[in-house]
Design a protein around this motif. Sequence first.
Motif, PDB file in Angstrom:
ATOM      1  N   MET A  17      39.655  49.065  49.031  1.00 44.07           N
ATOM      2  CA  MET A  17      38.698  48.347  48.044  1.00 44.07           C
ATOM      3  C   MET A  17      39.505  46.660  47.884  1.00 44.07           C
ATOM      4  N   GLU A  18      38.739  45.960  48.207  1.00 45.35           N
ATOM      5  CA  GLU A  18      39.161  44.482  47.907  1.00 45.35           C
ATOM      6  C   GLU A  18      39.349  44.172  46.432  1.00 45.35           C
ATOM      7  N   THR A  19      40.464  43.434  46.141  1.00 46.32           N
ATOM      8  CA  THR A  19      40.631  42.993  44.702  1.00 46.32           C
ATOM      9  C   THR A  19      39.994  41.475  44.591  1.00 46.32           C
ATOM     10  N   THR A  20      39.411  41.356  43.603  1.00 46.33           N
ATOM     11  CA  THR A  20      38.947  40.120  43.239  1.00 46.33           C
ATOM     12  C   THR A  20      39.820  39.427  42.330  1.00 46.33           C
ATOM     13  N   PHE A  21      40.171  38.370  42.467  1.00 50.15           N
ATOM     14  CA  PHE A  21      41.298  37.371  42.040  1.00 50.15           C
ATOM     15  C   PHE A  21      40.920  36.180  41.657  1.00 50.15           C
ATOM     16  N   SER A  22      41.625  35.440  40.625  1.00 50.78           N
ATOM     17  CA  SER A  22      41.381  33.952  40.664  1.00 50.78           C
ATOM     18  C   SER A  22      42.741  33.329  40.202  1.00 50.78           C
ATOM     19  N   PHE A  23      42.713  32.058  40.448  1.00 52.41           N
ATOM     20  CA  PHE A  23      43.987  31.235  40.020  1.00 52.41           C
ATOM     21  C   PHE A  23      43.725  30.204  38.992  1.00 52.41           C
ATOM     22  N   ARG A  24      44.633  29.761  38.221  1.00 49.51           N
ATOM     23  CA  ARG A  24      44.649  28.624  37.473  1.00 49.51           C
ATOM     24  C   ARG A  24      45.964  28.409  36.771  1.00 49.51           C
ATOM     25  N   MET A  25      46.173  27.113  36.254  1.00 51.29           N
ATOM     26  CA  MET A  25      47.414  26.441  35.702  1.00 51.29           C
ATOM     27  C   MET A  25      47.872  27.505  34.752  1.00 51.29           C
ATOM     28  N   MET A  26      49.147  27.595  34.429  1.00 54.21           N
ATOM     29  CA  MET A  26      49.696  28.454  33.389  1.00 54.21           C
ATOM     30  C   MET A  26      49.649  27.692  32.119  1.00 54.21           C
ATOM     31  N   SER A  27      49.349  28.292  31.079  1.00 54.46           N
ATOM     32  CA  SER A  27      49.539  27.483  29.592  1.00 54.46           C
ATOM     33  C   SER A  27      50.728  28.388  29.019  1.00 54.46           C
ATOM     34  N   ILE A  28      50.816  27.738  27.742  1.00 53.12           N
ATOM     35  CA  ILE A  28      51.894  28.265  26.787  1.00 53.12           C
ATOM     36  C   ILE A  28      51.374  29.568  26.559  1.00 53.12           C
ATOM     37  N   GLU A  29      50.250  29.927  26.406  1.00 52.72           N
ATOM     38  CA  GLU A  29      49.609  31.142  25.823  1.00 52.72           C
ATOM     39  C   GLU A  29      49.719  32.203  26.833  1.00 52.72           C
ATOM     40  N   ASP A  30      49.756  31.877  28.007  1.00 54.05           N
ATOM     41  CA  ASP A  30      50.230  33.002  29.048  1.00 54.05           C
ATOM     42  C   ASP A  30      51.648  33.503  29.044  1.00 54.05           C
ATOM     43  N   ILE A  31      52.543  32.735  28.337  1.00 56.21           N
ATOM     44  CA  ILE A  31      54.022  33.245  28.232  1.00 56.21           C
ATOM     45  C   ILE A  31      53.972  34.657  28.282  1.00 56.21           C
ATOM     46  N   ASP A  32      53.551  35.342  27.137  1.00 60.27           N
ATOM     47  CA  ASP A  32      53.578  36.644  26.652  1.00 60.27           C
ATOM     48  C   ASP A  32      53.383  37.602  28.034  1.00 60.27           C
ATOM     49  N   GLN A  33      52.327  37.461  28.728  1.00 62.74           N
ATOM     50  CA  GLN A  33      51.827  38.241  29.915  1.00 62.74           C
ATOM     51  C   GLN A  33      52.874  37.721  31.178  1.00 62.74           C
TER      52      GLN A  33
END
Length: 150
Positions: free
Chosen positions: A1-17
């Motif tokens: 099964m193919e995984t659907t994914f996307s990219f974006r610039m990291m933000s400060i709100e992403d630091i926890d993940q």
Amino acid sequence: METTFSFRMMSIEDIDQVMVIEHESFTIPWSRESFYNELVQNQFAVYLVLEVEDRIVGYCGVWIVIDEAHITNIAILPEYRGRKLGEALMRKVIEVAKEKGANTMTLEVRMTNIIAQSLYRKFGFQGGAIRKNYYTDNHEDALVMWVNFK
């Protein structure tokens, strides 16, 4: 099964993940403060996140200085490895680096990390110098790898 994914610039709100990925991927993880400083203070830093169903499962940081790009870190959550997501992330980071004027890219990788070295070689990276005792957790050497885009 193919995984659907996307990219974006990291933000400060992403630091926890990103910190979850960092702790599951590295014996000496970067601190929250390090990521914050990269995003807020480092004018050369570009950080991308890779998302699957709105969950960050990978990220990569790169410093782009004039025409040289240096990958600072790249990681995929362990449960998402083996799905070619690291390869997709590398491809995207190289694309972004080229768009920002990079002609070369370099990185350090553990001498024992053959899987990562194999991935980088797919993109034309070659082994160069060895940085002795580069990793502070076990004093393992790092292989410096590089690729020219032109």
